[in-house]
Scaffold this motif. Structure first.
Motif, PDB file in Angstrom:
ATOM      1  N   ILE A   1       0.812  -1.206   0.000  1.00 60.29           N
ATOM      2  CA  ILE A   1       0.000   0.000   0.000  1.00 60.29           C
ATOM      3  C   ILE A   1       0.854   1.268   0.000  1.00 60.29           C
ATOM      4  CG2 ILE A   1      -0.284   0.294   2.504  1.00 60.29           C
ATOM      5  CD1 ILE A   1      -3.361   0.719   1.775  1.00 60.29           C
ATOM      6  N   ALA A   2       2.106   1.150   0.450  1.00 60.01           N
ATOM      7  CA  ALA A   2       3.015   2.299   0.429  1.00 60.01           C
ATOM      8  C   ALA A   2       3.357   2.736  -0.995  1.00 60.01           C
ATOM      9  CB  ALA A   2       4.296   1.958   1.193  1.00 60.01           C
ATOM     10  N   ASP A   3       3.080   1.887  -1.997  1.00 63.68           N
ATOM     11  CA  ASP A   3       3.355   2.238  -3.391  1.00 63.68           C
ATOM     12  C   ASP A   3       2.355   3.244  -3.950  1.00 63.68           C
ATOM     13  OD1 ASP A   3       5.530   0.546  -3.455  1.00 63.68           O
ATOM     14  OD2 ASP A   3       4.447  -1.115  -4.396  1.00 63.68           O
ATOM     15  N   LEU A   4       1.292   3.521  -3.229  1.00 61.64           N
ATOM     16  CA  LEU A   4       0.289   4.483  -3.697  1.00 61.64           C
ATOM     17  C   LEU A   4       0.792   5.889  -3.413  1.00 61.64           C
ATOM     18  CD1 LEU A   4      -2.961   2.672  -2.438  1.00 61.64           C
ATOM     19  CD2 LEU A   4      -1.842   2.492  -4.674  1.00 61.64           C
ATOM     20  N   MET A   5       1.403   6.515  -4.424  1.00 61.37           N
ATOM     21  CA  MET A   5       2.104   7.786  -4.244  1.00 61.37           C
ATOM     22  C   MET A   5       1.524   8.928  -5.069  1.00 61.37           C
ATOM     23  SD  MET A   5       4.696   7.102  -2.162  1.00 61.37           S
ATOM     24  CE  MET A   5       5.997   8.296  -2.507  1.00 61.37           C
ATOM     25  N   ALA A   6       0.493   8.672  -5.878  1.00 61.82           N
ATOM     26  CA  ALA A   6      -0.040   9.715  -6.753  1.00 61.82           C
ATOM     27  C   ALA A   6      -0.820  10.761  -5.957  1.00 61.82           C
ATOM     28  CB  ALA A   6      -0.936   9.091  -7.823  1.00 61.82           C
ATOM     29  N   ASP A   7      -1.018  11.915  -6.572  1.00 59.12           N
ATOM     30  CA  ASP A   7      -1.767  12.980  -5.905  1.00 59.12           C
ATOM     31  C   ASP A   7      -3.271  12.732  -5.945  1.00 59.12           C
ATOM     32  OD1 ASP A   7      -1.746  13.408  -8.710  1.00 59.12           O
ATOM     33  OD2 ASP A   7      -2.348  15.499  -8.417  1.00 59.12           O
ATOM     34  N   VAL A   8      -3.703  11.784  -6.797  1.00 58.59           N
ATOM     35  CA  VAL A   8      -5.121  11.411  -6.882  1.00 58.59           C
ATOM     36  C   VAL A   8      -5.247   9.921  -6.586  1.00 58.59           C
ATOM     37  CG1 VAL A   8      -7.129  11.186  -8.391  1.00 58.59           C
ATOM     38  CG2 VAL A   8      -5.689  13.226  -8.531  1.00 58.59           C
ATOM     39  N   LEU A   9      -6.104   9.608  -5.630  1.00 58.52           N
ATOM     40  CA  LEU A   9      -6.311   8.211  -5.236  1.00 58.52           C
ATOM     41  C   LEU A   9      -7.796   7.884  -5.324  1.00 58.52           C
ATOM     42  CD1 LEU A   9      -5.389   5.506  -3.910  1.00 58.52           C
ATOM     43  CD2 LEU A   9      -5.819   6.600  -1.693  1.00 58.52           C
ATOM     44  N   LEU A  10      -8.117   6.840  -6.068  1.00 62.55           N
ATOM     45  CA  LEU A  10      -9.471   6.314  -6.096  1.00 62.55           C
ATOM     46  C   LEU A  10      -9.545   5.129  -5.140  1.00 62.55           C
ATOM     47  CD1 LEU A  10     -10.184   6.227  -9.958  1.00 62.55           C
ATOM     48  CD2 LEU A  10     -10.397   8.149  -8.378  1.00 62.55           C
ATOM     49  N   ILE A  11     -10.567   5.100  -4.284  1.00 61.38           N
ATOM     50  CA  ILE A  11     -10.723   3.993  -3.348  1.00 61.38           C
ATOM     51  C   ILE A  11     -11.925   3.158  -3.766  1.00 61.38           C
ATOM     52  CG2 ILE A  11     -11.040   3.298  -0.960  1.00 61.38           C
ATOM     53  CD1 ILE A  11      -9.755   5.745  -0.022  1.00 61.38           C
ATOM     54  N   ALA A  12     -11.649   1.958  -4.249  1.00 51.99           N
ATOM     55  CA  ALA A  12     -12.699   1.048  -4.710  1.00 51.99           C
ATOM     56  C   ALA A  12     -12.806  -0.121  -3.736  1.00 51.99           C
ATOM     57  CB  ALA A  12     -12.404   0.567  -6.127  1.00 51.99           C
ATOM     58  N   VAL A  13     -13.107   0.209  -2.495  1.00 48.76           N
ATOM     59  CA  VAL A  13     -13.251  -0.759  -1.417  1.00 48.76           C
ATOM     60  C   VAL A  13     -14.686  -0.698  -0.921  1.00 48.76           C
ATOM     61  CG1 VAL A  13     -12.496  -1.334   0.931  1.00 48.76           C
ATOM     62  CG2 VAL A  13     -10.832  -0.532  -0.745  1.00 48.76           C
ATOM     63  N   PRO A  14     -15.334  -1.828  -0.624  1.00 49.59           N
ATOM     64  CA  PRO A  14     -16.710  -1.770  -0.126  1.00 49.59           C
ATOM     65  C   PRO A  14     -16.849  -0.871   1.095  1.00 49.59           C
ATOM     66  CG  PRO A  14     -16.101  -4.032  -0.652  1.00 49.59           C
ATOM     67  CD  PRO A  14     -14.850  -3.210  -0.777  1.00 49.59           C
ATOM     68  N   THR A  15     -17.978  -0.191   1.199  1.00 50.28           N
ATOM     69  CA  THR A  15     -18.203   0.767   2.273  1.00 50.28           C
ATOM     70  C   THR A  15     -17.949   0.173   3.651  1.00 50.28           C
ATOM     71  OG1 THR A  15     -19.841   1.941   0.922  1.00 50.28           O
ATOM     72  CG2 THR A  15     -19.925   2.301   3.298  1.00 50.28           C
ATOM     73  N   GLN A  16     -18.397  -1.055   3.875  1.00 43.43           N
ATOM     74  CA  GLN A  16     -18.264  -1.662   5.203  1.00 43.43           C
ATOM     75  C   GLN A  16     -16.827  -2.060   5.527  1.00 43.43           C
ATOM     76  OE1 GLN A  16     -20.967  -1.135   6.837  1.00 43.43           O
ATOM     77  NE2 GLN A  16     -22.036  -0.601   4.937  1.00 43.43           N
ATOM     78  N   LYS A  17     -15.912  -1.953   4.549  1.00 40.57           N
ATOM     79  CA  LYS A  17     -14.501  -2.280   4.778  1.00 40.57           C
ATOM     80  C   LYS A  17     -13.615  -1.034   4.768  1.00 40.57           C
ATOM     81  CE  LYS A  17     -14.973  -6.798   4.877  1.00 40.57           C
ATOM     82  NZ  LYS A  17     -14.677  -7.586   6.103  1.00 40.57           N
ATOM     83  N   LEU A  18     -14.181   0.128   4.504  1.00 45.96           N
ATOM     84  CA  LEU A  18     -13.370   1.343   4.388  1.00 45.96           C
ATOM     85  C   LEU A  18     -12.610   1.659   5.669  1.00 45.96           C
ATOM     86  CD1 LEU A  18     -15.584   3.855   2.370  1.00 45.96           C
ATOM     87  CD2 LEU A  18     -13.268   3.099   1.786  1.00 45.96           C
ATOM     88  N   HIS A  19     -13.235   1.416   6.805  1.00 46.76           N
ATOM     89  CA  HIS A  19     -12.581   1.743   8.078  1.00 46.76           C
ATOM     90  C   HIS A  19     -11.326   0.910   8.308  1.00 46.76           C
ATOM     91  CE1 HIS A  19     -14.991  -1.786   9.123  1.00 46.76           C
ATOM     92  NE2 HIS A  19     -14.203  -1.947  10.164  1.00 46.76           N
ATOM     93  N   GLU A  20     -11.184  -0.204   7.584  1.00 48.19           N
ATOM     94  CA  GLU A  20      -9.978  -1.023   7.700  1.00 48.19           C
ATOM     95  C   GLU A  20      -8.854  -0.507   6.806  1.00 48.19           C
ATOM     96  OE1 GLU A  20     -11.041  -5.001   6.720  1.00 48.19           O
ATOM     97  OE2 GLU A  20     -12.609  -5.166   8.262  1.00 48.19           O
ATOM     98  N   VAL A  21      -9.207   0.128   5.692  1.00 49.21           N
ATOM     99  CA  VAL A  21      -8.209   0.537   4.695  1.00 49.21           C
ATOM    100  C   VAL A  21      -7.744   1.974   4.895  1.00 49.21           C
ATOM    101  CG1 VAL A  21      -7.840   0.922   2.218  1.00 49.21           C
ATOM    102  CG2 VAL A  21      -9.065  -1.115   3.001  1.00 49.21           C
ATOM    103  N   LEU A  22      -8.654   2.875   5.227  1.00 46.32           N
ATOM    104  CA  LEU A  22      -8.290   4.290   5.322  1.00 46.32           C
ATOM    105  C   LEU A  22      -7.135   4.558   6.282  1.00 46.32           C
ATOM    106  CD1 LEU A  22     -11.848   5.928   5.221  1.00 46.32           C
ATOM    107  CD2 LEU A  22     -10.116   5.958   3.416  1.00 46.32           C
ATOM    108  N   PRO A  23      -7.106   3.938   7.472  1.00 52.65           N
ATOM    109  CA  PRO A  23      -6.001   4.249   8.396  1.00 52.65           C
ATOM    110  C   PRO A  23      -4.626   3.790   7.933  1.00 52.65           C
ATOM    111  CG  PRO A  23      -7.878   3.321   9.583  1.00 52.65           C
ATOM    112  CD  PRO A  23      -8.131   3.097   8.119  1.00 52.65           C
ATOM    113  N   ILE A  24      -4.551   2.865   6.980  1.00 54.62           N
ATOM    114  CA  ILE A  24      -3.242   2.356   6.552  1.00 54.62           C
ATOM    115  C   ILE A  24      -2.761   2.971   5.248  1.00 54.62           C
ATOM    116  CG2 ILE A  24      -3.592   0.170   7.770  1.00 54.62           C
ATOM    117  CD1 ILE A  24      -4.160  -1.151   5.073  1.00 54.62           C
ATOM    118  N   LEU A  25      -3.523   3.908   4.684  1.00 58.22           N
ATOM    119  CA  LEU A  25      -3.084   4.566   3.458  1.00 58.22           C
ATOM    120  C   LEU A  25      -1.860   5.431   3.742  1.00 58.22           C
ATOM    121  CD1 LEU A  25      -6.535   5.593   1.936  1.00 58.22           C
ATOM    122  CD2 LEU A  25      -4.949   3.891   1.036  1.00 58.22           C
ATOM    123  N   PRO A  26      -0.949   5.574   2.762  1.00 52.61           N
ATOM    124  CA  PRO A  26       0.303   6.301   3.018  1.00 52.61           C
ATOM    125  C   PRO A  26       0.134   7.805   3.197  1.00 52.61           C
ATOM    126  CG  PRO A  26       0.180   5.565   0.737  1.00 52.61           C
ATOM    127  CD  PRO A  26      -0.966   4.917   1.447  1.00 52.61           C
TER     128      PRO A  26
END
Length: 314
Positions: A63-88
């Motif tokens: 996930i540290a490879d996500l370095m662009a200034d624009v990020l699209l998040i295509a994760v199910p709504t009920q799983k977002l709370h697991e992914v958002l805190p670990i974004l770079p």
């Protein structure tokens, strides 16, 4: 070089990655599992088989490879709370591609983004679309909603392609609600058809469902015109009439017309449950869908209750 990162390698995230890379963007797609296999095969064989990756698309499991200034998040709504805190945390603009309301917090995807990633510009990409159509290059139109219209216009140019046409809006609330609420009605439409009640009944359900969507949206501060656009009415029509819709298929399964798919993401079930918790809203269809999804009532019970509601002026 136009660089865009995408978090989430489900069917929709993969399809967006394919179409953006095909249009010349440099795309990094993050997958929680199976990244090396996808990168080697140049295809998402599990979620979107048969659609080859363009040269400009790279898949990563870091996930540290996500370095662009624009990020699209295509994760199910009920799983977002697991992914958002670990974004770079490198993106200045984070666009949700999720549809729904988070069950435990009652927040929308963009509200979750603003809560967990303070300082970023949160937006939503939503509307009537199936991943297989986008990946195949079939014409698709979506709504891109950002509060800042200047920022929205710049991103509209970056994310559009010859086959993917984006219309912009500043009504973030309305765009998100349209995508969330139509899933609830799609489950009901699937149940109507699965129970053999006919297309006339489905049309009536869609019309009354759209009225319910507008009531909820108005209550939550959305602009009514937004619900009449791609992210509301357009998405409602698509998901209430096609077997490609997971929510529609789930409704059919609840009526016994097909097997339940325990692996399918059915956002409408959680959204219906969240809506039914608010007694101040008149949401008879959402209430019925919540009860049906929880196994508290049968399709026949639901239809009898809805058909016995008092007659009133439209």
């Amino acid at each position: 070089m136009n660089r865009v990162d995408i978090a989430g390698a489900g069917a929709f995230g993969t399809a967006l990655a394919i179409t953006l890379a095909r249009a010349g963007a440099e795309v990094t797609l993050w997958a929680r599992a199976g990244a090396s296999e996808m990168q080697a095969a140049r295809e998402n064989t599990r979620r979107l088989p048969g659609h080859r990756f363009p040269d400009g698309l790279r898949v990563t499991g870091e996930i540290a490879d996500l370095m662009a200034d624009v990020l699209l998040i295509a994760v199910p709504t009920q799983k977002l709370h697991e992914v958002l805190p670990i974004l770079p945390g490198h993106a200045g603009t984070v666009i949700s591609c999720a549809k729904g309301i988070h069950l435990t917090t009652g927040l929308s995807p963009c509200q979750l983004i603003s809560r967990d990633l303070p300082g970023v510009a949160a937006g939503v990409l939503t509307g009537p679309s199936f991943a297989v159509d986008i990946a195949a290059g079939l014409p698709t139109a979506l709504t891109l909603a950002l509060p800042d219209d200047t920022q929205g216009a710049a991103l509209q140019d970056r994310l559009s392609s010859p086959a993917l046409r984006l219309y912009r809006s500043t009504d973030l609330v309305g765009a998100e609600l349209g995508g969330a609420l139509k899933n609830v009605i799609a489950i009901a439409a699937g149940a109507v058809m699965g129970a053999g009640l006919g297309e006339s009944a489905r049309a009536a359900l869609m019309a009354r469902g759209f009225a319910e969507m507008r009531r909820v949206a108005a209550f939550r501060g959305a602009q009514d015109d937004t619900l009449a656009g791609l992210s509301g009415f357009g998405d409602l029509v698509l998901t209430c009439t096609s077997d490609k819709s997971r929510n529609y298929r789930h409704g059919q399964a609840l009526a016994g017309a097909r097997p339940l798919d325990p692996a399918a993401t059915v956002e409408g079930a959680a959204t219906a449950q969240e809506l039914s918790a608010h007694a101040e809203l008149d949401t008879p269809i959402a209430d019925a869908v919540a009860a049906l999804c929880q196994g508290r009532v049968s399709v026949q019970d639901v239809m009898a209750e809805l058909l016995n509601r008092p007659l009133k002026q439209e």
